[in-house]
Design an enzyme around this catalytic site. Structure first.
Site, PDB file in Angstrom:
ATOM      1  CG  HIS A 372      86.083  61.048 155.299  1.00 45.53           C
ATOM      2  ND1 HIS A 372      86.509  62.195 155.936  1.00 45.53           N
ATOM      3  CD2 HIS A 372      86.543  61.129 154.040  1.00 45.53           C
ATOM      4  CE1 HIS A 372      87.181  62.944 155.071  1.00 45.53           C
ATOM      5  NE2 HIS A 372      87.228  62.319 153.912  1.00 45.53           N
ATOM      6  CE  LYS A 563      78.387  65.580 167.894  1.00 48.38           C
ATOM      7  NZ  LYS A 563      79.747  65.113 167.705  1.00 48.38           N
ATOM      8  NE  ARG A 564      72.630  64.946 158.709  1.00 53.39           N
ATOM      9  CZ  ARG A 564      72.432  64.851 157.381  1.00 53.39           C
ATOM     10  NH1 ARG A 564      72.990  65.717 156.562  1.00 53.39           N
ATOM     11  NH2 ARG A 564      71.656  63.909 156.893  1.00 53.39           N
ATOM     12  CE  LYS A 569      77.272  62.167 163.482  1.00 55.81           C
ATOM     13  NZ  LYS A 569      78.684  62.570 163.382  1.00 55.81           N
ATOM     14  CB  THR A 671      85.460  68.595 162.307  1.00 51.39           C
ATOM     15  OG1 THR A 671      84.161  68.363 161.758  1.00 51.39           O
ATOM     16  CG2 THR A 671      86.482  67.814 161.518  1.00 51.39           C
ATOM     17  CE  LYS A 675      84.139  72.732 162.300  1.00 51.20           C
ATOM     18  NZ  LYS A 675      83.060  72.139 161.487  1.00 51.20           N
TER      19      LYS A 675
HETATM   20  C1  C3B Z   1      82.371  62.339 158.699  1.00 50.59           C
HETATM   21  C2  C3B Z   1      82.694  61.508 159.914  1.00 50.59           C
HETATM   22  O1  C3B Z   1      81.516  60.966 160.441  1.00 50.59           O
HETATM   23  C3  C3B Z   1      83.373  62.379 160.952  1.00 50.59           C
HETATM   24  O2  C3B Z   1      83.765  61.608 162.055  1.00 50.59           O
HETATM   25  C4  C3B Z   1      84.580  63.065 160.341  1.00 50.59           C
HETATM   26  O3  C3B Z   1      85.100  64.002 161.240  1.00 50.59           O
HETATM   27  C5  C3B Z   1      84.211  63.762 159.060  1.00 50.59           C
HETATM   28  O4  C3B Z   1      83.579  62.882 158.169  1.00 50.59           O
HETATM   29  C6  C3B Z   1      85.414  64.365 158.358  1.00 50.59           C
HETATM   30  O5  C3B Z   1      86.427  63.426 158.236  1.00 50.59           O
HETATM   31  N1  C3B Z   1      81.686  61.608 157.597  1.00 50.59           N
HETATM   32  C7  C3B Z   1      80.695  62.286 156.913  1.00 50.59           C
HETATM   33  O6  C3B Z   1      80.382  63.438 157.261  1.00 50.59           O
HETATM   34  N2  C3B Z   1      80.070  61.691 155.858  1.00 50.59           N
HETATM   35  C8  C3B Z   1      80.426  60.457 155.457  1.00 50.59           C
HETATM   36  N3  C3B Z   1      79.815  59.915 154.432  1.00 50.59           N
HETATM   37  C9  C3B Z   1      81.433  59.753 156.131  1.00 50.59           C
HETATM   38  C10 C3B Z   1      82.066  60.370 157.214  1.00 50.59           C
END
Ligand code: C3B
Length: 828
Positions: A372, A563-564, A569, A671, A675
């Site tokens: 991921h 988002k986080r 980001k 994601t 949405k």
């Molecule tokens: C996240 C990624 O940062 C996103 O780009 C991705 O859409 C999602 O996973 C789902 O695949 N991510 C996360 O939330 N936590 C992690 N440790 C690594 C990736």
């Protein structure tokens, strides 16, 4: 009646208990209120009512659940086991009502009881068992697996404390512990008899058994119990009800009687407390590893319980484990469960006495691994001494796996350019470290990234040596999200508008949204579309007022980044733009511009100082801008506190513009981008993650693209990146940064935001300044389009009509076909 027979007991009348007309529901709710909670209507609080409804809904899931288990067992279906340290499932009542199709009936039953379903929905505490995208993806996948009638179990940890609640105090994030279980959890069924003993620490003993076989015994230092807690996951419009099985850690015995009897009461309780710590709290870092012993123990704890549960299920039906991989496909959700590779080998070889080679063949055909992230700080490695201390037997097994793998690699690669060292599961150094991604790759038959670009970059960079070795193992499965929760449930107005035009088929076949394109030229439809968005924005404006005391005009353009909080980001790029707009107004008080409300939301990891400072800056800027008379309604900046699943569901439907502005090459997929788009927002974004594919399907002309490509980012970095060059070269950028640095937003205290500004000027690791000008330019294009509301509406409709690819149903179908090789098993 057939249900009665199938459940094999003539006296079990399921219909009277689980009927779904409003009348029966009303009786059942009252029943549950009284018999489960010991309350009656006169004194029941909204939370009591919520629980009574939840139990009523759960009753209606249970017989489907039992039927499902019976069907899967009878048909001997292959099951998917989704191993994940996080399942960010969010509130369950709403989505269960939607999936069962009884929302209207429950609403009616409640209103006859003088209760409002919407008020009760608010009562549900959120199970925040995840940090962000990765955990939420697991939850979307559980929804799709059940809806597609795929036998599946989600295995994870029942954290007593999920992700913290974010409170804002004087602009700073304050973390409040999440006590989601405090008032009880009506959705779960504890299974105290389904318990496994998990070893930790100690040493191993090698010996020869009576038949002359070499055997290994693990003498642990301590043992904890893993107790199963099951949550039924119901599919939409089907009977299939799968299992989310989360493990809770408990002490083996509550008291050490010896210590107790000698009078050391506290020592006796200590062991219990220590054991239960394992499932106490979710680590609140997304994309950064903690390296803590407890985290390793958590990972091993849930993986061991899960694998042994799978073996238990398998042996109910099969004589031995030689065909285990034919019955189970186990997906490793990132490297968090990667220790499973060594644990399954231990279980097969040490406990079930299989020979190494057949055991390896079973294990490597069972597992597949999803990566991921490409961020180096998120790639897990464990120091060898630490691993040795917690899992001594696994260190031996990992060495054995690695030795055999290295032999294979030497032959295959002839060690071109040191590939052997890079492929090794063990990283040399002081101390040595175990690379969990390498372990996952070696032990899996398939490896996938989560968006096309991400998979390509994985192959070229992070996992390049593995790709050279086994190109056939690699594939892409672009992420998806469930349209049940993120459209049908969270945006009822838009959903109704869509269904009125094209029917309800889109709910389980999102590509059907394409049918909306035929209505594009219908002015009445476009008018309705605008009305729905306006109403959703009015609802959000009201909520913003309640939560932040800021007034916003629902007629303004709502531009959202939720988002986080993470530097890659680039929330700070967004903020620099807001300050730029502010400067423009100050310099030209009569400026005519598209009125904008910029909305930010997201949690920062508690130890991530820069992200927390960003939150403070966002509040500081908001405070000045929002109360500046000169600005008026032209510009507002609001930070929506405590972004979680519940809040997300109210934010997505109200967005006009979705900000997806990460440095190209860093966001694996994203994601939220899907949405927002599904809810009719247009995207302003970089060519990163799934943005690339979203733009492909919605059309270039319906997407505001800006910024460097992933390749350009790498190129600039290798050729020397000098952020100051951009600062010097752009007057508006300079003015925005100088204003922040001057202390203007911090009561004259120039020092407060210095670390943030200095970091941008001196390092700027995510190249905010390099993309600033392009971003501002794209934002001007947004304004131009906003001035043509009808054209905007057309593009909004087209975004929704073409977003079908990003349903998690499509993603799960791909996993089923290409990786898991599983078929649907419908339940009558
Ligand atoms: C996240 C990624 O940062 C996103 O780009 C991705 O859409 C999602 O996973 C789902 O695949 N991510 C996360 O939330 N936590 C992690 N440790 C690594 C990736």
């Amino acid at each position: 009646m057939s249900q009665q027979n199938n459940l094999d007991h003539p006296k079990l009348d399921l219909h009277s208990r689980t009927g779904t007309n409003a009348d029966t529901l009303q009786r059942a709710i009252l029943d549950n209120l009284f018999y489960i909670q010991g309350r009656f209507p006169d004194v029941a609080t909204p939370h009591d009512w919520y629980q009574a409804v939840a139990y009523t809904v759960r009753d209606r899931q249970l017989h489907r659940w039992v039927k499902t288990a019976q069907t899967y067992k009878k048909q001997k279906s292959r099951s998917v086991c989704y191993l994940s340290a996080e399942f960010l499932i969010g509130p369950m009542l709403g989505s269960n009502l939607v999936n069962l199709g009884i929302e209207d009936e429950v609403r009616e039953a409640l209103s006859a009881l003088g209760q409002d379903l919407d008020v009760l929905l608010e009562q549900e505490p959120e199970p925040g068992l995840g940090n962000g995208g990765l955990g939420r993806l697991a939850a979307c996948y559980m929804d799709s697996l059940a809806t597609l009638e795929i036998p599946a179990i989600g295995y994870g940890i029942r954290y007593e404390f999920g992700i913290f609640h974010q409170r804002i105090e004087n602009g700073w994030q304050k973390e409040i512990s999440d006590q989601w279980l405090h008032l009880g959890n009506p959705w779960e069924v504890p299974r105290p008899l389904l318990t496994f003993r998990v070893n930790l620490g100690g040493h191993t003993e090698h010996y020869t058994d009576d038949h002359g076989n070499h055997r290994v015994r693990w003498e642990p230092e301590r043992v904890v119990l893993g107790v199963a807690h099951d949550t039924p996951i119901i599919g939409y419009g089907v009977n299939n009800t799968n299992l989310l099985r989360l493990w809770k850690a408990e002490a083996e015995q509550s008291f050490d009687f010896e210590a107790f009897n000698t009078g050391d009461y506290y020592a006796a309780v200590e062991e219990k407390v220590k054991s239960e710590t394992i499932s106490k709290v979710l680590y609140p870092n997304d994309e950064a590893i903690s390296g803590k012993t407890l985290r390793l123990e958590q990972q091993y704890f849930f993986v061991s319980c899960s694998l042994r549960d799978m073996i238990r299920i398998h042996l109910q039906q099969e004589p031995d484990l030689s065909n285990f991989h034919e019955k189970f496909a186990a997906q490793l959700n990132d490297t968090h469960p990667a220790i499973a590779v060594a644990e399954l080998m231990r279980l097969l070889v040490d406990e079930h006495h299989m020979d190494w080679n057949p055991a390896w063949s079973v294990a490597s055909r069972t597992f597949s691994y999803t990566n991921h992230t490409l961020l180096p700080e998120a790639l897990e490695t464990w120091s060898l001494p630490l691993l040795q201390q917690v899992l001594p037997r696994h260190v031996e097994i990992i060495y054995e796996i690695n030795m055999r793998f290295m032999d294979q690699v030497r032959v295959l690669t002839h060690d071109v350019c040191g590939a052997v060292t890079r492929l090794s599961i063990i990283e040399e150094g002081e101390p040595k470290r175990v690379r969990m991604a390498n372990l996952a790759c070696v032990g899996s038959h398939a490896i996938n990234g989560v968006a096309a670009l991400h998979t390509e970059l994985l192959k070229k960079t992070t996992l390049n040596d593995f790709h050279n070795l086994w190109p056939e193992k690699f594939l892409n499965v672009t992420n998806g999200v469930t349209p049940r929760r993120f459209l049908l449930l969270s945006n009822p107005k838009q959903s109704k508008l869509i269904s009125d035009r094209i029917g309800e088929g889109w709910i389980t076949d999102l590509e059907k949204l394409r049918g909306l394109e035929a209505h594009l030229d219908d002015a009445g439809f476009r008018e309705d579309w605008r009305r729905v968005k306006r109403e959703n924005k009015e609802a959000l404006a009201k909520l913003l007022k309640e939560r932040t005391y800021v007034d916003v005009d629902p007629q303004s353009l709502f531009s959202v980044q939720a988002k986080r909080i993470h530097e890659y980001k680039r929330q700070h790029l967004h903020l620099l733009y807001v300050v730029t707009l502010y400067n423009r107004i100050i310099n030209n008080p009569n400026l005519s511009m598209a009125p904008r409300v910029h909305i930010l939301g997201g949690k920062a990891a508690p130890g991530y100082a820069m992200a927390k400072l960003f939150i403070k800056l966002a509040h500081a800027v908001g405070e000045m801008v929002n109360r500046d008379q000169m600005v008026g309604d032209r510009l507002k900046l609001v930070f929506f506190p405590n972004f979680n699943v519940k809040n997300a569901q109210r934010i997505y439907p109200a967005a006009d513009l979705s900000e997806q502005i990460s440095t190209a090459g860093f966001e694996a997929s994203g994601t939220g981008n899907m949405k927002f788009s599904m809810n009719g927002a247009l995207t302003i974004g970089t060519l990163d993650g799934a943005n690339v594919e979203i733009r492909e399907v919605v059309g270039d002309e319906n997407f505001f693209l800006f910024g460097m490509t992933a390749e350009e980012v790498v190129h600039l970095k290798t050729n020397g990146y000098h952020p100051r060059h951009y600062y010097d070269g752009n007057a508006e950028l300079r003015a925005a940064m100088d204003l922040i640095a001057s202390g203007y937003f911090s009561h004259g205290e120039a020092d407060v935001f210095k670390p943030l500004i200095d970091n941008l000027l001196e390092h700027d690791p995510f190249m905010v300044l390099a993309d600033y000008e392009a971003y501002c330019h794209a934002q001007s294009q947004v304004d131009d389009l906003w001035a043509q509301p009808d054209l905007w509406t057309r593009k909004s409709i087209l975004n929704v009509a073409r977003i079908g690819k990003f349903s998690s149903d499509r993603a799960i179908r791909e996993y089923c076909e290409k990786i898991w090789k599983v078929q649907p098993t419908p339940v009558d």
